[in-house]
Design a protein around this motif. Structure first.
Motif, PDB file in Angstrom:
ATOM      1  N   LYS A   1      54.952 -39.200 -36.940  1.00  0.00           N
ATOM      2  CA  LYS A   1      55.746 -40.079 -37.922  1.00  0.00           C
ATOM      3  C   LYS A   1      56.417 -39.202 -39.059  1.00  0.00           C
ATOM      4  CE  LYS A   1      53.026 -44.091 -37.522  1.00  0.00           C
ATOM      5  NZ  LYS A   1      53.895 -45.122 -36.627  1.00  0.00           N
ATOM      6  N   ASP A   2      55.887 -38.206 -39.501  1.00  0.00           N
ATOM      7  CA  ASP A   2      56.542 -37.287 -40.208  1.00  0.00           C
ATOM      8  C   ASP A   2      56.595 -35.830 -39.804  1.00  0.00           C
ATOM      9  OD1 ASP A   2      57.595 -35.762 -42.374  1.00  0.00           O
ATOM     10  OD2 ASP A   2      56.457 -36.491 -43.929  1.00  0.00           O
ATOM     11  N   PRO A   3      57.447 -35.294 -38.798  1.00  0.00           N
ATOM     12  CA  PRO A   3      57.328 -33.817 -38.467  1.00  0.00           C
ATOM     13  C   PRO A   3      57.351 -32.725 -39.340  1.00  0.00           C
ATOM     14  CG  PRO A   3      58.916 -35.119 -37.270  1.00  0.00           C
ATOM     15  CD  PRO A   3      58.663 -35.930 -38.429  1.00  0.00           C
ATOM     16  N   GLU A   4      58.103 -33.078 -40.396  1.00  0.00           N
ATOM     17  CA  GLU A   4      58.166 -31.768 -41.327  1.00  0.00           C
ATOM     18  C   GLU A   4      56.839 -31.730 -42.139  1.00  0.00           C
ATOM     19  OE1 GLU A   4      60.799 -29.850 -41.394  1.00  0.00           O
ATOM     20  OE2 GLU A   4      61.341 -31.155 -39.733  1.00  0.00           O
ATOM     21  N   SER A   5      55.885 -32.662 -41.960  1.00  0.00           N
ATOM     22  CA  SER A   5      54.629 -32.524 -42.978  1.00  0.00           C
ATOM     23  C   SER A   5      53.651 -31.807 -42.095  1.00  0.00           C
ATOM     24  CB  SER A   5      54.093 -33.927 -43.500  1.00  0.00           C
ATOM     25  OG  SER A   5      53.798 -34.684 -42.265  1.00  0.00           O
ATOM     26  N   ALA A   6      53.990 -31.235 -40.725  1.00  0.00           N
ATOM     27  CA  ALA A   6      53.013 -30.774 -39.874  1.00  0.00           C
ATOM     28  C   ALA A   6      52.301 -29.883 -40.450  1.00  0.00           C
ATOM     29  CB  ALA A   6      53.433 -30.730 -38.415  1.00  0.00           C
ATOM     30  N   GLN A   7      51.119 -29.691 -40.604  1.00  0.00           N
ATOM     31  CA  GLN A   7      50.245 -28.634 -40.771  1.00  0.00           C
ATOM     32  C   GLN A   7      49.395 -28.031 -39.661  1.00  0.00           C
ATOM     33  OE1 GLN A   7      48.163 -29.562 -44.251  1.00  0.00           O
ATOM     34  NE2 GLN A   7      49.932 -29.309 -45.679  1.00  0.00           N
ATOM     35  N   PHE A   8      49.485 -27.023 -39.093  1.00  0.00           N
ATOM     36  CA  PHE A   8      48.926 -26.549 -37.770  1.00  0.00           C
ATOM     37  C   PHE A   8      47.674 -25.755 -38.208  1.00  0.00           C
ATOM     38  CE2 PHE A   8      51.082 -28.653 -34.384  1.00  0.00           C
ATOM     39  CZ  PHE A   8      52.584 -28.711 -35.091  1.00  0.00           C
ATOM     40  N   SER A   9      46.522 -25.738 -37.386  1.00  0.00           N
ATOM     41  CA  SER A   9      45.681 -24.710 -37.606  1.00  0.00           C
ATOM     42  C   SER A   9      44.854 -24.556 -36.225  1.00  0.00           C
ATOM     43  CB  SER A   9      44.542 -25.340 -38.494  1.00  0.00           C
ATOM     44  OG  SER A   9      43.919 -26.662 -38.106  1.00  0.00           O
ATOM     45  N   GLY A  10      44.401 -23.321 -36.167  1.00  0.00           N
ATOM     46  CA  GLY A  10      43.609 -23.043 -35.019  1.00  0.00           C
ATOM     47  C   GLY A  10      44.242 -23.042 -33.586  1.00  0.00           C
ATOM     48  N   VAL A  11      45.466 -22.800 -33.540  1.00  0.00           N
ATOM     49  CA  VAL A  11      46.489 -23.007 -32.524  1.00  0.00           C
ATOM     50  C   VAL A  11      46.046 -21.699 -31.548  1.00  0.00           C
ATOM     51  CG1 VAL A  11      48.639 -23.250 -31.692  1.00  0.00           C
ATOM     52  CG2 VAL A  11      48.217 -24.064 -33.720  1.00  0.00           C
ATOM     53  N   TYR A  12      46.006 -21.974 -30.287  1.00  0.00           N
ATOM     54  CA  TYR A  12      45.830 -20.744 -29.292  1.00  0.00           C
ATOM     55  C   TYR A  12      46.284 -21.271 -28.011  1.00  0.00           C
ATOM     56  CZ  TYR A  12      41.790 -23.949 -27.993  1.00  0.00           C
ATOM     57  OH  TYR A  12      40.798 -24.704 -27.287  1.00  0.00           O
ATOM     58  N   PHE A  13      46.599 -20.281 -27.308  1.00  0.00           N
ATOM     59  CA  PHE A  13      46.998 -20.439 -25.767  1.00  0.00           C
ATOM     60  C   PHE A  13      45.832 -20.411 -25.042  1.00  0.00           C
ATOM     61  CE2 PHE A  13      48.182 -18.504 -21.820  1.00  0.00           C
ATOM     62  CZ  PHE A  13      49.384 -19.181 -21.476  1.00  0.00           C
ATOM     63  N   HIS A  14      45.826 -21.460 -23.895  1.00  0.00           N
ATOM     64  CA  HIS A  14      44.782 -21.128 -22.820  1.00  0.00           C
ATOM     65  C   HIS A  14      45.274 -21.885 -21.343  1.00  0.00           C
ATOM     66  CE1 HIS A  14      40.691 -21.949 -21.491  1.00  0.00           C
ATOM     67  NE2 HIS A  14      40.974 -23.161 -21.115  1.00  0.00           N
ATOM     68  N   ARG A  15      44.764 -21.233 -20.620  1.00  0.00           N
ATOM     69  CA  ARG A  15      45.044 -21.531 -19.018  1.00  0.00           C
ATOM     70  C   ARG A  15      44.103 -22.577 -18.866  1.00  0.00           C
ATOM     71  NH1 ARG A  15      49.176 -19.943 -16.823  1.00  0.00           N
ATOM     72  NH2 ARG A  15      50.392 -18.072 -17.503  1.00  0.00           N
ATOM     73  N   GLY A  16      44.256 -23.874 -18.596  1.00  0.00           N
ATOM     74  CA  GLY A  16      43.562 -25.022 -18.506  1.00  0.00           C
ATOM     75  C   GLY A  16      43.160 -24.933 -17.071  1.00  0.00           C
ATOM     76  N   ALA A  17      42.917 -26.212 -16.767  1.00  0.00           N
ATOM     77  CA  ALA A  17      42.390 -26.390 -15.263  1.00  0.00           C
ATOM     78  C   ALA A  17      43.673 -26.211 -14.260  1.00  0.00           C
ATOM     79  CB  ALA A  17      42.104 -27.875 -15.235  1.00  0.00           C
ATOM     80  N   ASP A  18      43.295 -25.524 -13.283  1.00  0.00           N
ATOM     81  CA  ASP A  18      44.264 -25.191 -12.343  1.00  0.00           C
ATOM     82  C   ASP A  18      45.399 -24.350 -12.792  1.00  0.00           C
ATOM     83  OD1 ASP A  18      43.284 -26.967 -10.585  1.00  0.00           O
ATOM     84  OD2 ASP A  18      44.427 -28.526 -11.322  1.00  0.00           O
ATOM     85  N   GLY A  19      45.038 -23.289 -14.024  1.00  0.00           N
ATOM     86  CA  GLY A  19      45.914 -22.488 -14.407  1.00  0.00           C
ATOM     87  C   GLY A  19      46.941 -22.966 -15.144  1.00  0.00           C
ATOM     88  N   VAL A  20      46.950 -24.257 -15.622  1.00  0.00           N
ATOM     89  CA  VAL A  20      48.148 -24.725 -16.166  1.00  0.00           C
ATOM     90  C   VAL A  20      47.995 -24.098 -17.832  1.00  0.00           C
ATOM     91  CG1 VAL A  20      48.907 -26.977 -17.114  1.00  0.00           C
ATOM     92  CG2 VAL A  20      48.131 -27.052 -14.921  1.00  0.00           C
ATOM     93  N   PRO A  21      49.204 -23.664 -18.106  1.00  0.00           N
ATOM     94  CA  PRO A  21      49.266 -23.001 -19.622  1.00  0.00           C
ATOM     95  C   PRO A  21      49.293 -24.361 -20.674  1.00  0.00           C
ATOM     96  CG  PRO A  21      51.575 -22.621 -18.406  1.00  0.00           C
ATOM     97  CD  PRO A  21      50.397 -23.413 -17.381  1.00  0.00           C
ATOM     98  N   MET A  22      48.425 -23.771 -21.534  1.00  0.00           N
ATOM     99  CA  MET A  22      48.386 -25.006 -22.526  1.00  0.00           C
ATOM    100  C   MET A  22      48.370 -24.377 -23.965  1.00  0.00           C
ATOM    101  SD  MET A  22      48.098 -28.009 -21.623  1.00  0.00           S
ATOM    102  CE  MET A  22      47.872 -28.745 -19.950  1.00  0.00           C
ATOM    103  N   THR A  23      49.000 -25.157 -25.025  1.00  0.00           N
ATOM    104  CA  THR A  23      48.929 -24.886 -26.414  1.00  0.00           C
ATOM    105  C   THR A  23      47.720 -25.864 -26.929  1.00  0.00           C
ATOM    106  OG1 THR A  23      51.196 -24.264 -26.451  1.00  0.00           O
ATOM    107  CG2 THR A  23      49.807 -24.933 -28.784  1.00  0.00           C
ATOM    108  N   CYS A  24      46.650 -25.540 -27.627  1.00  0.00           N
ATOM    109  CA  CYS A  24      45.667 -26.206 -27.799  1.00  0.00           C
ATOM    110  C   CYS A  24      45.483 -25.921 -29.581  1.00  0.00           C
ATOM    111  CB  CYS A  24      44.402 -25.874 -27.394  1.00  0.00           C
ATOM    112  SG  CYS A  24      44.308 -26.271 -25.614  1.00  0.00           S
ATOM    113  N   GLY A  25      45.188 -26.697 -30.274  1.00  0.00           N
ATOM    114  CA  GLY A  25      44.750 -26.575 -31.707  1.00  0.00           C
ATOM    115  C   GLY A  25      44.546 -27.919 -32.270  1.00  0.00           C
TER     116      GLY A  25
END
Length: 115
Positions: A47-71
């Motif tokens: 609802k307020d994209p400018e207020s986003a505070q990210f933490s613990g963001v990491y790259f992971h290849r999920g099921a079937d090798g699909v690249p994902m951003t997780c956090g």
């Protein structure tokens, strides 16, 4: 001298909190680019994209090798207050970006794509 050290420590603390790139320790530019793309897709769902505070963001290849951003992301709600951190994952496209509060069965999906 103590005053200068205090001011520097305050500046560093503020910079750390304002850093939207709360990545894991990777230096791989492709992974960092992928994480940037994922965080932008998460912002688009808030609802307020400018207020986003990210933490613990990491790259992971999920099921079937699909690249994902997780956090986790914390953002302001309709009332203007922060609602608390929630998990997310994104494959870099709007229809492949999921926030915990918006998807039934999120824990199973998280296990499949982010662990």
């Amino acid at each position: 001298m103590k005053k200068i050290i205090f001011v520097i420590s305050i500046m560093l603390s503020v910079a750390a909190m304002a850093n939207p790139n709360a990545y894991d320790k990777t230096t791989d530019h492709k992974k960092i680019g992928w994480m940037d793309k994922g965080m932008e897709q998460v912002k688009a769902k808030l609802k307020d994209p400018e207020s986003a505070q990210f933490s613990g963001v990491y790259f992971h290849r999920g099921a079937d090798g699909v690249p994902m951003t997780c956090g986790k992301v914390n953002a302001k709600n309709s009332f203007g207050g922060y609602s608390g951190s929630e998990r997310f994952f994104s494959a870099g496209k709007p229809h492949l970006t999921f926030l915990e509060s918006q998807v039934d069965g999120f824990p199973g999906l998280w296990s499949k794509f982010c662990q």
